[in-house]
Design an enzyme around this catalytic site. Structure first.
Site, PDB file in Angstrom:
ATOM      1  N   TYR A 111       0.854  -1.199   0.000  1.00 12.36           N
ATOM      2  CA  TYR A 111       0.000   0.000   0.000  1.00 12.36           C
ATOM      3  C   TYR A 111       0.897   1.259   0.000  1.00 12.36           C
ATOM      4  O   TYR A 111       1.935   1.281   0.670  1.00 12.36           O
ATOM      5  CB  TYR A 111      -0.918  -0.052   1.226  1.00 12.36           C
ATOM      6  CG  TYR A 111      -1.577   1.257   1.535  1.00 12.36           C
ATOM      7  CD1 TYR A 111      -2.484   1.811   0.652  1.00 12.36           C
ATOM      8  CD2 TYR A 111      -1.269   1.956   2.695  1.00 12.36           C
ATOM      9  CE1 TYR A 111      -3.070   3.040   0.913  1.00 12.36           C
ATOM     10  CE2 TYR A 111      -1.850   3.183   2.971  1.00 12.36           C
ATOM     11  CZ  TYR A 111      -2.747   3.718   2.070  1.00 12.36           C
ATOM     12  OH  TYR A 111      -3.326   4.929   2.335  1.00 12.36           O
ATOM     13  N   LYS A 208     -11.419  -1.069   5.960  1.00 10.93           N
ATOM     14  CA  LYS A 208     -11.879  -1.708   4.724  1.00 10.93           C
ATOM     15  C   LYS A 208     -12.914  -2.787   5.047  1.00 10.93           C
ATOM     16  O   LYS A 208     -13.925  -2.497   5.647  1.00 10.93           O
ATOM     17  CB  LYS A 208     -10.680  -2.236   3.944  1.00 10.93           C
ATOM     18  CG  LYS A 208      -9.456  -1.318   3.959  1.00 10.93           C
ATOM     19  CD  LYS A 208      -9.713   0.020   3.266  1.00 10.93           C
ATOM     20  CE  LYS A 208      -8.447   0.875   3.320  1.00 10.93           C
ATOM     21  NZ  LYS A 208      -8.609   2.215   2.857  1.00 10.93           N
TER      22      LYS A 208
HETATM   23  C1  LIG Z   1      -3.827  -2.730   2.012  1.00 17.86           C
HETATM   24  C2  LIG Z   1      -3.889  -1.509   2.885  1.00 17.86           C
HETATM   25  N1  LIG Z   1      -3.198  -1.497   4.029  1.00 17.86           N
HETATM   26  C3  LIG Z   1      -3.204  -0.416   4.852  1.00 17.86           C
HETATM   27  C4  LIG Z   1      -3.922   0.714   4.527  1.00 17.86           C
HETATM   28  C5  LIG Z   1      -3.916   1.893   5.466  1.00 17.86           C
HETATM   29  O1  LIG Z   1      -5.072   1.876   6.227  1.00 17.86           O
HETATM   30  P1  LIG Z   1      -5.768   3.192   6.864  1.00 17.86           P
HETATM   31  O2  LIG Z   1      -6.228   4.029   5.739  1.00 17.86           O
HETATM   32  O3  LIG Z   1      -6.846   2.610   7.721  1.00 17.86           O
HETATM   33  O4  LIG Z   1      -4.708   3.882   7.686  1.00 17.86           O
HETATM   34  C6  LIG Z   1      -4.680   0.735   3.360  1.00 17.86           C
HETATM   35  C7  LIG Z   1      -5.474   1.946   3.006  1.00 17.86           C
HETATM   36  O5  LIG Z   1      -5.957   2.105   1.900  1.00 17.86           O
HETATM   37  C8  LIG Z   1      -4.654  -0.405   2.499  1.00 17.86           C
HETATM   38  O6  LIG Z   1      -5.341  -0.428   1.345  1.00 17.86           O
END
Ligand SMILES: Cc1ncc(COP(=O)(O)O)c(C=O)c1O
Length: 392
Positions: A111, A208
């Site tokens: 990410y 998510k």
């Molecule tokens: C695969 C993945 N991991 C971590 C994150 C980060 O999460 P957050 O937006 O809840 O901080 C995201 C956010 O889009 C993601 O898609």
């Protein structure tokens, strides 16, 4: 090991103790920053509290605890911790595990926020980062040496839906004494259980699928009791705790996780097949498709492939922008994993911070659209995609 026979029961009941005071069927929201000291013994005023007591919500809170226990049970882990965001969970985990001079081996298409942390922040603390291609298992194994402290995985990856051979990589990492961490956000515990494949620590952006309604930012880390107890001490210092209302929303969302994922899996598959046959589409990325280069690996590791589908529009960037602009039912928005279908272009959203050459190396074309297929009736979603594609 969950005490329940199936994951649907665990999703509804795990982590939820009976409210002995009023018999509330739902976990009460303990909306409080602080708690009465549990006894008159001054040691409890300094934080030495008996198990099950609380003193301050940054340290712990009963509503938050219920969310943590539920996620740990779903992932088959001993213990869990929740955080104020997925990034808070990832940052706390990696800064706890890595010190000056330690080596981190990570798949390269993590990410964007995680990539930023690894590229720009962790090196400032003296950690050395090496990125590897998630699909090239021998290269990943070769990159893990005696100096490797942590191996970091994401599978399926974002947005190209590539897979990592998790059991093989976990075995190689353990032979060298490294800790294996995976971001299991895309798969969810319904489709993939990394701990059963040898992974030590599982992370989620609960924002998510776990929450599932696009109305919360939260993160989670699960693992062994000792790992999570050490991480808890860091969370107390770093301060990224989740608030009780957020924890309640997460609990409420997770109760329907299994049935939501069944629908996401079904819809994701149907849309991937629909796009594969569409004249205006050049390529489709979905591990459930037989044409996906790692479909066989996917069928060994995963029970379903989720609602994330990426595709390239014939005609390049301008055509893809026209398609995105033309979606009507599908909401033009970043993020994923909610009941509503969402669409975005990695080029100008999740992967905007990457240079064009970095995007090209990961296979992210300017014409790529990433869909997070929701739980709507599939004919409505297909019709929306079709009318948008007919504009180009
Ligand atoms: C695969 C993945 N991991 C971590 C994150 C980060 O999460 P957050 O937006 O809840 O901080 C995201 C956010 O889009 C993601 O898609």
């Amino acid at each position: 090991m969950s005490k329940y026979k199936g994951m649907s029961t665990a999703a509804v009941h795990s982590g939820e103790a009976k409210d002995e005071q009023y018999g509330s069927v739902n976990v009460p929201i303990f909306q409080t920053s602080t708690f009465y000291f549990p006894t008159d013994d001054p040691r409890t005023w300094e934080g030495q509290v008996p198990d099950g007591s609380y003193i301050y919500t940054r340290y712990g809170n009963p509503t938050v605890r219920a969310a943590e226990d539920k996620i740990a049970d779903l992932e088959g882990a001993e213990k869990g911790l929740v955080f104020s965001s997925g990034m808070a969970a990832i940052t706390a985990t990696l800064t706890s595990l890595l010190g000056s001079g330690d080596r981190l081996v990570s798949v390269e298409d993590v990410y964007g926020g995680t990539f930023n942390l690894m590229k720009n922040e962790l090196p400032r603390l003296g950690a050395r980062i090496e990125f590897v291609d998630s699909t090239k298992t021998p290269d990943i194994v070769a990159a893990i040496t005696d100096e490797t402290k942590v191996v970091y995985l994401e599978s399926p990856t974002n947005p190209m839906l590539k897979l990592v051979d998790i059991p093989t990589v976990a075995r190689a990492a353990h032979e060298k004494g490294a800790t294996v961490v995976i971001d299991n956000t895309f798969a969810t515990p319904v489709n993939q259980n990394p701990i059963a494949m040898g992974v030590d620590i599982v992370i989620h952006s609960c924002t998510k699928y776990l929450n599932g309604h696009s109305d919360l930012i939260a993160g989670a880390v699960v693992g062994s009791r000792s790992q999570i107890d050490s991480l808890w001490k860091k969370r107390v210092v770093f301060g990224g705790s989740l608030d009780p209302i957020g924890a309640y929303l997460l609990i409420r969302g997770m109760k329907t996780l299994v049935i939501r994922m069944a629908k996401h899996n079904e819809n994701g598959n149907a849309i991937a097949e629909f796009l594969e046959d569409h004249a205006k589409v050049e390529a489709v990325y979905y591990p459930g498709l037989k044409s996906h280069p790692q479909h066989e690996l996917g069928s060994k590791l995963m029970r379903g492939y989720g609602g994330m589908v990426s595709f390239e529009v014939a005609g390049g960037r301008a055509a893809a922008e026209t398609v995105l602009r033309s979606f009507s039912l599908i909401k033009k928005a970043t993020s994923l994993g909610g009941v509503d279908s969402l669409a975005s272009m990695p080029l100008n959203s999740s992967h905007a911070a990457l240079s064009p050459s970095d995007r090209a190396r990961l296979g992210i074309k300017d014409s790529l659209i990433r869909l997070s297929i929701g739980i709507e009736d599939i004919e409505d979603v297909k019709e929306d995609i079709d009318q948008a594609l007919r504009r180009v």
